[in-house]
Design a protein around this motif. Structure first.
Motif, PDB file in Angstrom:
ATOM      1  N   GLU A  58       0.792  -1.226   0.000  1.00 43.05           N
ATOM      2  CA  GLU A  58       0.000   0.000   0.000  1.00 43.05           C
ATOM      3  C   GLU A  58       0.827   1.281   0.000  1.00 43.05           C
ATOM      4  O   GLU A  58       0.320   2.340  -0.362  1.00 43.05           O
ATOM      5  N   THR A  59       2.114   1.202   0.432  1.00 42.74           N
ATOM      6  CA  THR A  59       2.910   2.426   0.564  1.00 42.74           C
ATOM      7  C   THR A  59       4.266   2.371  -0.128  1.00 42.74           C
ATOM      8  O   THR A  59       4.878   3.411  -0.350  1.00 42.74           O
ATOM      9  N   GLY A  60       4.774   1.175  -0.408  1.00 44.07           N
ATOM     10  CA  GLY A  60       6.133   1.030  -0.926  1.00 44.07           C
ATOM     11  C   GLY A  60       7.176   0.980   0.183  1.00 44.07           C
ATOM     12  O   GLY A  60       8.356   0.793  -0.085  1.00 44.07           O
ATOM     13  N   ILE A  61       6.752   1.155   1.449  1.00 42.50           N
ATOM     14  CA  ILE A  61       7.681   1.075   2.583  1.00 42.50           C
ATOM     15  C   ILE A  61       7.957  -0.405   2.861  1.00 42.50           C
ATOM     16  O   ILE A  61       7.029  -1.185   3.048  1.00 42.50           O
ATOM     17  N   THR A  62       9.239  -0.780   2.890  1.00 42.70           N
ATOM     18  CA  THR A  62       9.609  -2.180   3.104  1.00 42.70           C
ATOM     19  C   THR A  62      10.074  -2.399   4.544  1.00 42.70           C
ATOM     20  O   THR A  62      10.335  -1.443   5.282  1.00 42.70           O
ATOM     21  N   ALA A  63      10.245  -3.657   4.887  1.00 46.30           N
ATOM     22  CA  ALA A  63      10.740  -4.014   6.222  1.00 46.30           C
ATOM     23  C   ALA A  63      12.120  -3.414   6.474  1.00 46.30           C
ATOM     24  O   ALA A  63      12.464  -3.101   7.615  1.00 46.30           O
ATOM     25  N   ASP A  64      12.911  -3.217   5.420  1.00 44.37           N
ATOM     26  CA  ASP A  64      14.246  -2.634   5.563  1.00 44.37           C
ATOM     27  C   ASP A  64      14.200  -1.136   5.853  1.00 44.37           C
ATOM     28  O   ASP A  64      15.207  -0.556   6.256  1.00 44.37           O
ATOM     29  N   ASP A  65      13.048  -0.497   5.627  1.00 47.59           N
ATOM     30  CA  ASP A  65      12.910   0.947   5.827  1.00 47.59           C
ATOM     31  C   ASP A  65      12.473   1.314   7.240  1.00 47.59           C
ATOM     32  O   ASP A  65      12.434   2.496   7.586  1.00 47.59           O
ATOM     33  N   ILE A  66      12.099   0.321   8.040  1.00 47.70           N
ATOM     34  CA  ILE A  66      11.494   0.598   9.347  1.00 47.70           C
ATOM     35  C   ILE A  66      12.187  -0.181  10.464  1.00 47.70           C
ATOM     36  O   ILE A  66      12.880  -1.169  10.217  1.00 47.70           O
ATOM     37  N   THR A  67      11.969   0.283  11.690  1.00 45.72           N
ATOM     38  CA  THR A  67      12.324  -0.469  12.886  1.00 45.72           C
ATOM     39  C   THR A  67      11.035  -0.729  13.643  1.00 45.72           C
ATOM     40  O   THR A  67      10.357   0.225  14.065  1.00 45.72           O
ATOM     41  N   VAL A  68      10.682  -1.998  13.766  1.00 42.59           N
ATOM     42  CA  VAL A  68       9.442  -2.380  14.459  1.00 42.59           C
ATOM     43  C   VAL A  68       9.708  -2.368  15.961  1.00 42.59           C
ATOM     44  O   VAL A  68      10.727  -2.888  16.420  1.00 42.59           O
ATOM     45  N   ASP A  69       8.776  -1.783  16.709  1.00 40.37           N
ATOM     46  CA  ASP A  69       8.859  -1.819  18.169  1.00 40.37           C
ATOM     47  C   ASP A  69       8.351  -3.187  18.614  1.00 40.37           C
ATOM     48  O   ASP A  69       7.163  -3.479  18.472  1.00 40.37           O
ATOM     49  N   PRO A  70       9.227  -4.038  19.150  1.00 37.32           N
ATOM     50  CA  PRO A  70       8.829  -5.412  19.459  1.00 37.32           C
ATOM     51  C   PRO A  70       7.867  -5.520  20.650  1.00 37.32           C
ATOM     52  O   PRO A  70       7.231  -6.553  20.827  1.00 37.32           O
ATOM     53  N   SER A  71       7.743  -4.460  21.429  1.00 31.71           N
ATOM     54  CA  SER A  71       6.914  -4.529  22.637  1.00 31.71           C
ATOM     55  C   SER A  71       5.496  -3.995  22.449  1.00 31.71           C
ATOM     56  O   SER A  71       4.682  -4.112  23.349  1.00 31.71           O
ATOM     57  N   PHE A  72       5.213  -3.374  21.302  1.00 28.11           N
ATOM     58  CA  PHE A  72       3.886  -2.794  21.114  1.00 28.11           C
ATOM     59  C   PHE A  72       3.040  -3.638  20.168  1.00 28.11           C
ATOM     60  O   PHE A  72       3.471  -3.999  19.074  1.00 28.11           O
ATOM     61  N   ARG A  73       1.834  -3.932  20.610  1.00 25.39           N
ATOM     62  CA  ARG A  73       0.852  -4.636  19.789  1.00 25.39           C
ATOM     63  C   ARG A  73      -0.509  -4.170  20.266  1.00 25.39           C
ATOM     64  O   ARG A  73      -0.806  -4.200  21.462  1.00 25.39           O
ATOM     65  N   TYR A  74      -1.349  -3.717  19.350  1.00 25.05           N
ATOM     66  CA  TYR A  74      -2.681  -3.219  19.704  1.00 25.05           C
ATOM     67  C   TYR A  74      -3.708  -4.018  18.910  1.00 25.05           C
ATOM     68  O   TYR A  74      -3.572  -4.184  17.697  1.00 25.05           O
ATOM     69  N   GLU A  75      -4.715  -4.511  19.607  1.00 25.58           N
ATOM     70  CA  GLU A  75      -5.736  -5.337  18.952  1.00 25.58           C
ATOM     71  C   GLU A  75      -7.120  -4.794  19.292  1.00 25.58           C
ATOM     72  O   GLU A  75      -7.379  -4.430  20.438  1.00 25.58           O
ATOM     73  N   LEU A  76      -7.979  -4.717  18.296  1.00 17.42           N
ATOM     74  CA  LEU A  76      -9.360  -4.333  18.552  1.00 17.42           C
ATOM     75  C   LEU A  76     -10.297  -5.179  17.706  1.00 17.42           C
ATOM     76  O   LEU A  76      -9.883  -5.770  16.706  1.00 17.42           O
ATOM     77  N   GLN A  77     -11.545  -5.245  18.155  1.00 14.19           N
ATOM     78  CA  GLN A  77     -12.573  -5.992  17.429  1.00 14.19           C
ATOM     79  C   GLN A  77     -13.793  -5.107  17.251  1.00 14.19           C
ATOM     80  O   GLN A  77     -14.144  -4.327  18.140  1.00 14.19           O
ATOM     81  N   TYR A  78     -14.436  -5.248  16.105  1.00 12.83           N
ATOM     82  CA  TYR A  78     -15.685  -4.540  15.856  1.00 12.83           C
ATOM     83  C   TYR A  78     -16.454  -5.286  14.777  1.00 12.83           C
ATOM     84  O   TYR A  78     -15.902  -6.108  14.043  1.00 12.83           O
ATOM     85  N   VAL A  79     -17.731  -4.989  14.696  1.00 10.06           N
ATOM     86  CA  VAL A  79     -18.600  -5.647  13.723  1.00 10.06           C
ATOM     87  C   VAL A  79     -18.607  -4.815  12.446  1.00 10.06           C
ATOM     88  O   VAL A  79     -18.742  -3.584  12.491  1.00 10.06           O
ATOM     89  N   VAL A  80     -18.422  -5.486  11.313  1.00 10.90           N
ATOM     90  CA  VAL A  80     -18.481  -4.822  10.010  1.00 10.90           C
ATOM     91  C   VAL A  80     -19.553  -5.479   9.159  1.00 10.90           C
ATOM     92  O   VAL A  80     -19.826  -6.670   9.297  1.00 10.90           O
ATOM     93  N   SER A  81     -20.148  -4.670   8.291  1.00 11.38           N
ATOM     94  CA  SER A  81     -21.147  -5.186   7.356  1.00 11.38           C
ATOM     95  C   SER A  81     -20.483  -5.308   5.993  1.00 11.38           C
ATOM     96  O   SER A  81     -20.001  -4.315   5.449  1.00 11.38           O
ATOM     97  N   TYR A  82     -20.460  -6.520   5.470  1.00 15.42           N
ATOM     98  CA  TYR A  82     -19.853  -6.748   4.159  1.00 15.42           C
ATOM     99  C   TYR A  82     -20.945  -6.839   3.112  1.00 15.42           C
ATOM    100  O   TYR A  82     -21.965  -7.501   3.315  1.00 15.42           O
ATOM    101  N   LYS A  83     -20.730  -6.177   1.966  1.00 10.82           N
ATOM    102  CA  LYS A  83     -21.706  -6.235   0.876  1.00 10.82           C
ATOM    103  C   LYS A  83     -21.548  -7.524   0.073  1.00 10.82           C
ATOM    104  O   LYS A  83     -22.521  -8.102  -0.381  1.00 10.82           O
TER     105      LYS A  83
END
Length: 146
Positions: A58-83
């Protein structure tokens, strides 16, 4: 239909930030709302593999371009309507977000969004009540606790 009996879907993505301390973060523009680079998990993929693949697609940003914070993870749930998916039924969507810092400037290559913008990091943010605001609040809290 109760949430436990609904079809389920899973997506993963990234909050990409610039600067240390954070100066700005990346948002992607859909026709009617802002979002983050994310997408649905393919069969056999881990959450992180999905998030990295979607980020690059979606952006062209690769894994080599970033440093992932290994301690952060955010999860959420919600209901979606699919057509189209699930015969037009509602589904319970789980979204997992990871946090990563952009290590070098990258020219964005947008493939699925009309625009992208680096917004100033200035919590609290009021962008999208159900998904983005709580993620950004969680990141602000996480950073303050480090």
């Amino acid at each position: 239909m109760s949430e436990s009996s609904m079809p389920q879907t899973r997506a993963c993505g990234f909050l990409i930030v610039k600067g240390d301390p954070i100066e700005s973060f990346l948002l992607m523009k859909h026709p009617s709302r802002w979002d983050l680079p994310k997408g649905h998990v393919d069969e056999g993929e881990t959450d992180m593999q999905c998030a990295l693949r979607e980020l690059e697609e979606e952006t062209g940003i690769t894994a080599d371009d970033i440093t992932v914070d290994p301690s952060f993870r955010y999860e959420l749930q919600y209901v979606v309507s699919y057509k189209k998916k699930f015969g037009g039924a509602d589904a319970l969507k789980t979204v997992v977000y990871f946090l990563a810092r952009l290590d070098r400037d990258v020219e964005l290559k947008l493939t699925e969004h009309g625009d992208a913008k680096w917004l100033p990091w200035n919590p609290p943010h009021d962008i999208q009540e159900k998904t983005i605001n709580p993620l950004l609040a969680s990141v602000a809290e996480y950073i303050a606790s480090k």
